[in-house]
Scaffold this active site. Structure first.
Site, mmCIF file in Angstrom:
data_model
loop_
_atom_site.group_PDB
_atom_site.id
_atom_site.type_symbol
_atom_site.label_atom_id
_atom_site.label_comp_id
_atom_site.label_asym_id
_atom_site.label_seq_id
_atom_site.Cartn_x
_atom_site.Cartn_y
_atom_site.Cartn_z
ATOM 1 N N GLY A 146 0.905 -1.238 -0.009
ATOM 2 C CA GLY A 146 0.030 0.035 0.188
ATOM 3 C C GLY A 146 0.893 1.276 -0.038
ATOM 4 C CG LEU A 147 3.530 1.402 -2.331
ATOM 5 C CD1 LEU A 147 4.346 1.192 -3.339
ATOM 6 C CD2 LEU A 147 4.480 1.586 -1.154
ATOM 7 C CG MET A 163 -0.694 8.630 5.525
ATOM 8 S SD MET A 163 -1.746 8.501 6.974
ATOM 9 C CE MET A 163 -0.402 7.877 8.360
ATOM 10 C CB SER A 179 -1.491 10.110 14.391
ATOM 11 O OG SER A 179 -1.920 11.461 14.120
ATOM 12 C CE LYS A 208 -4.465 7.810 13.970
ATOM 13 N NZ LYS A 208 -5.327 7.619 12.794
ATOM 14 C CD GLU A 221 -8.228 14.253 13.078
ATOM 15 O OE1 GLU A 221 -8.655 13.687 12.235
ATOM 16 O OE2 GLU A 221 -7.006 13.628 13.377
#
Length: 327
Positions: A7-8, A11, A121, A189, A196
């Site tokens: 997974g590129l 992030m 995060s 998280k 948030e």
């Protein structure tokens, strides 16, 4: 150390870059060949499939998954479980549901494969600023991979030490922490993202009140033309509401004070919903976080009928007539 990355995206790619800049080697895979080619040009190795990626990593292997929660992550975990060997490690750094992490950890343990759930995060800024990491799983496996987590974390930087924490785990002050067994990292998280939502909503509502001070509904002597970009900027310096979110707010307002490039349709990743579900299960009140989540729903026009019904009730009990919409 050597790490596989599946997974590129925004992030995942930058996690690989940050690791390579700090001397680690990475083998990468993504459905998008262009994403792999970009990192290969920067020094990573790549594989045409997961089997090839695993074959290029020395045992005991560690493979980090940075994919959307749900089917993409679930399918990748299952495929990796078929090709990894005993004592290898899967790290899920995405925003997966913590109960899924518990289930996956239990299932993989039966095969002798370790599973770490790593709340991550930092967003698109993580390459330069580093990533705050909240890790769940076996303590000894977390310690085995400490060089990876230490390289990704921001470090203490210019943040002053908190009084009273002398002698505590120094890794916490450098931006990463082992939260507990499987699921604990994603649980922390999840709550982080719920908070948030609340912080973002508070800023949004506050600045909207400041903007509304110019309303023609107010008496002339109580109307103010507040310079929102300047208020955001001055609050960054010495105010008790200063934060990185305020820094980002100030940057957005400086570029576009009227935010004309945005529609106001606010999405949610699911973390806020899961946080409220956890609060309900624990019988813990979460008034602000719940309201912030519902405000996101409202931004998408899903409350249209409810708004109409409110207007109808006001008309029925008080004869109130709807205000005309400004063209």
């Amino acid at each position: 150390m050597q790490l596989g990355m599946v997974g590129l995206g925004r992030m995942g790619g930058n996690i690989v870059r940050r690791l390579m800049r700090r001397g680690h080697t990475c083998v990468v895979f993504d459905q998008d060949p262009a994403a792999m080619d970009a990192l290969v040009n920067e020094g990573a190795a790549s594989g045409p499939n997961l089997e090839n990626l695993v074959a290029q990593i020395r045992p005991p292997r560690a493979v980090w998954i940075m994919l959307p929660a749900g089917k993409a992550t679930e399918g990748t975990v299952l495929r990796l479980a078929d090709v990894l060997e005993r004592d290898d490690v899967i790290i899920d750094g995405g925003n997966s549901f913590y109960k899924d992490a518990i289930r996956r950890g239990r299932s993989l343990k039966a095969k002798g494969i370790h599973y770490l759930d790593c709340g991550t995060s930092g967003g698109i800024w993580g390459l330069e600023r580093g990533y705050c990491l909240m890790i769940g799983g076996e303590q000894d496996i977390v310690e085995r991979l400490d060089p990876i987590f230490a390289a990704l974390a921001p470090g203490a930087g210019g943040v002053a030490a908190t009084p009273g924490r002398a002698g505590c785990d120094s890794r916490v002050a450098r931006g990463y922490v082992h939260c507990g067994p499987s699921g604990a990292g994603h649980f922390v998280k999840m709550v982080h993202n719920g908070i948030e939502y609340g912080l973002m909503q508070a800023y949004a509502e506050g600045f909207n009140i400041l903007r509304g001070a110019a309303s023609s509904e107010l008496p002339q002597d109580r109307r103010y033309q507040i310079d929102l970009p300047s208020i955001a900027e001055v609050w960054r310096h010495g105010s008790v509401v200063a934060s990185w979110l305020l820094d980002l707010t100030a940057a957005a307002l400086a570029k576009d004070p009227e935010l004309t490039g945005f529609s106001g349709h606010v999405g949610d990743s699911g973390e806020g919903r899961w946080t409220i579900m956890a609060a309900i299960e624990e019988a813990v009140p979460a008034d602000v976080l719940s309201a912030a989540l519902y405000a996101r729903f409202r931004s998408r026009g899903n409350a249209g009928f409810a708004d109409k019904l409110l207007s109808a009730m006001r008309h029925e009990f008080g004869g109130h007539v709807e205000a005309k919409r400004a063209d």
